[in-house]
Motif scaffolding. Sequence first.
Motif, PDB file in Angstrom:
ATOM      1  N   GLY A  97      -3.770  75.439  28.528  1.00  0.00           N
ATOM      2  CA  GLY A  97      -2.515  76.129  29.162  1.00  0.00           C
ATOM      3  C   GLY A  97      -2.108  75.457  30.297  1.00  0.00           C
ATOM      4  N   ARG A  98      -3.201  74.895  31.057  1.00  0.00           N
ATOM      5  CA  ARG A  98      -2.555  74.166  32.443  1.00  0.00           C
ATOM      6  C   ARG A  98      -2.203  72.589  31.988  1.00  0.00           C
ATOM      7  N   GLN A  99      -2.687  72.254  30.877  1.00  0.00           N
ATOM      8  CA  GLN A  99      -2.043  70.887  30.435  1.00  0.00           C
ATOM      9  C   GLN A  99      -0.700  70.955  29.413  1.00  0.00           C
ATOM     10  N   ASN A 100      -0.514  72.373  29.072  1.00  0.00           N
ATOM     11  CA  ASN A 100       0.574  72.500  28.321  1.00  0.00           C
ATOM     12  C   ASN A 100       0.493  71.589  27.000  1.00  0.00           C
ATOM     13  N   ARG A 101      -0.751  71.648  26.476  1.00  0.00           N
ATOM     14  CA  ARG A 101      -0.971  70.943  25.049  1.00  0.00           C
ATOM     15  C   ARG A 101      -1.934  71.557  24.608  1.00  0.00           C
ATOM     16  N   LEU A 102      -1.833  71.724  23.108  1.00  0.00           N
ATOM     17  CA  LEU A 102      -2.739  72.429  22.157  1.00  0.00           C
ATOM     18  C   LEU A 102      -3.969  71.875  22.170  1.00  0.00           C
ATOM     19  N   PRO A 103      -5.238  72.474  22.034  1.00  0.00           N
ATOM     20  CA  PRO A 103      -6.482  71.761  21.873  1.00  0.00           C
ATOM     21  C   PRO A 103      -6.629  71.071  20.709  1.00  0.00           C
ATOM     22  N   GLU A 104      -7.337  69.898  20.697  1.00  0.00           N
ATOM     23  CA  GLU A 104      -7.572  69.376  19.416  1.00  0.00           C
ATOM     24  C   GLU A 104      -8.759  69.841  18.323  1.00  0.00           C
ATOM     25  N   ALA A 105      -8.432  70.031  17.316  1.00  0.00           N
ATOM     26  CA  ALA A 105      -9.636  70.783  16.279  1.00  0.00           C
ATOM     27  C   ALA A 105     -10.719  70.404  16.491  1.00  0.00           C
ATOM     28  N   VAL A 218      -1.738  82.416  27.872  1.00  0.00           N
ATOM     29  CA  VAL A 218      -1.436  81.120  28.209  1.00  0.00           C
ATOM     30  C   VAL A 218      -0.382  80.572  27.556  1.00  0.00           C
ATOM     31  N   GLU A 219       0.649  79.920  28.109  1.00  0.00           N
ATOM     32  CA  GLU A 219       1.829  79.673  27.544  1.00  0.00           C
ATOM     33  C   GLU A 219       1.657  77.912  27.126  1.00  0.00           C
ATOM     34  N   ILE A 220       1.824  77.607  25.964  1.00  0.00           N
ATOM     35  CA  ILE A 220       1.868  76.280  25.809  1.00  0.00           C
ATOM     36  C   ILE A 220       2.926  75.743  24.665  1.00  0.00           C
ATOM     37  N   GLY A 221       3.919  74.935  25.063  1.00  0.00           N
ATOM     38  CA  GLY A 221       5.182  74.586  24.437  1.00  0.00           C
ATOM     39  C   GLY A 221       6.108  75.879  24.301  1.00  0.00           C
ATOM     40  N   GLY A 222       5.729  76.807  25.101  1.00  0.00           N
ATOM     41  CA  GLY A 222       6.619  77.781  25.199  1.00  0.00           C
ATOM     42  C   GLY A 222       6.552  79.016  24.367  1.00  0.00           C
TER      43      GLY A 222
END
Length: 323
Positions: A97-105, A218-222
């Motif tokens: 959420g802080r990095q605004n990027r989905l975690p890798e599988a 958390v907000e990630i990519g909107g």
Amino acid sequence: MGTTCRIEATAHYHDRDRAKRGLVAAEAALRRVEALMSTYLLDSELARLNAADAGKMISLSPQTLEVLRAARELADQTRGAFDATCRPVIELWKRAGRQNRLPEAEALAEARQASTWDQIELRGSGAVKRRASASVDLGGIAKGYGIDRAVAALRSAGCAGGLVDVGGDIRCFGKRPGGGYWTIGVRNPFRPEQTELVATLRIPAGAVCTSGNYFRFVEIGGSRYSHIIDPRTGKPADAAPSVTVVAPTATTADAWATALSVLGTDGLKLLPTGAGIEAMLIVGTPDRWRIHMTKGFRSLLAGEVKAPARPPAATEPSPAGTQ
Ligand code: AMP
Ligand code: MG
């Protein structure tokens, strides 16, 4: 615990010192649980356990051990849907959420395996981890436990009744000023900023806890992702926007509300029978929603359930507690 709290105490006028003593003791009880188990405080007892190396005996207070034992038992009862050891996954999503990027599988799978109940041994006066990476997040149950301790403090101070509300999770007991039942409202998960209620419960005593993805996410990519993790997939749970559980204790209600957020309506069949645990789930979206509830929950309702996305009615009753 990252939220606000409200404590009410009832006493006869000539006994009002009991109410005052009760309020002070209840607040102290809540602060003690927070100091021991909060994930917001870096020097809590739990933080010490989480930071510990494998094989090292970490002594813990009876209270922390009690909650850890309850959490482990709930992991069994909920078939792993309530899993306090999925902290590395929770942390991974916070970071995402802080990095605004989905975690890798891959990172998710690793985080999932890094910490399980098999890697933590609870002993009489503490715990030993089998792997240093094992760690625990009691965010789905410690608030309920704190509420139970606060209610116990009100009772032992001799209060005739009381209510403890921590961030919308509530337990009440005994007499209300003016008499009658305690009334507790359930908010519309689709319009949480409004005070409109979907349902109002009337209960003589007990706990009412709600889990939802509306205040904490958390907000990630909107897109919004729930703060509740489905331990089976490592992904944020999306089974139900709002789950309200009624139970004799707030520890139980708190944990089951989190568990049913993961399991959705399928989880209702896992509720232990005869334990006084009842639940209501609001599932779907603002356009297509459904409400499911146990029979016992229905019998606690004051009036009809209201469609969650409609504008508020003009004559809403004012509840003692809302969430
Ligand atoms: P609640 O608001 O009571 O539903 O609790 C949510 C909190 O519980 C989260 O912020 C996490 O700290 C923790 N949590 C998230 N997912 C789970 C889970 N599947 N089992 C146990 N605790 C969880
Ligand atoms: Mg909970």
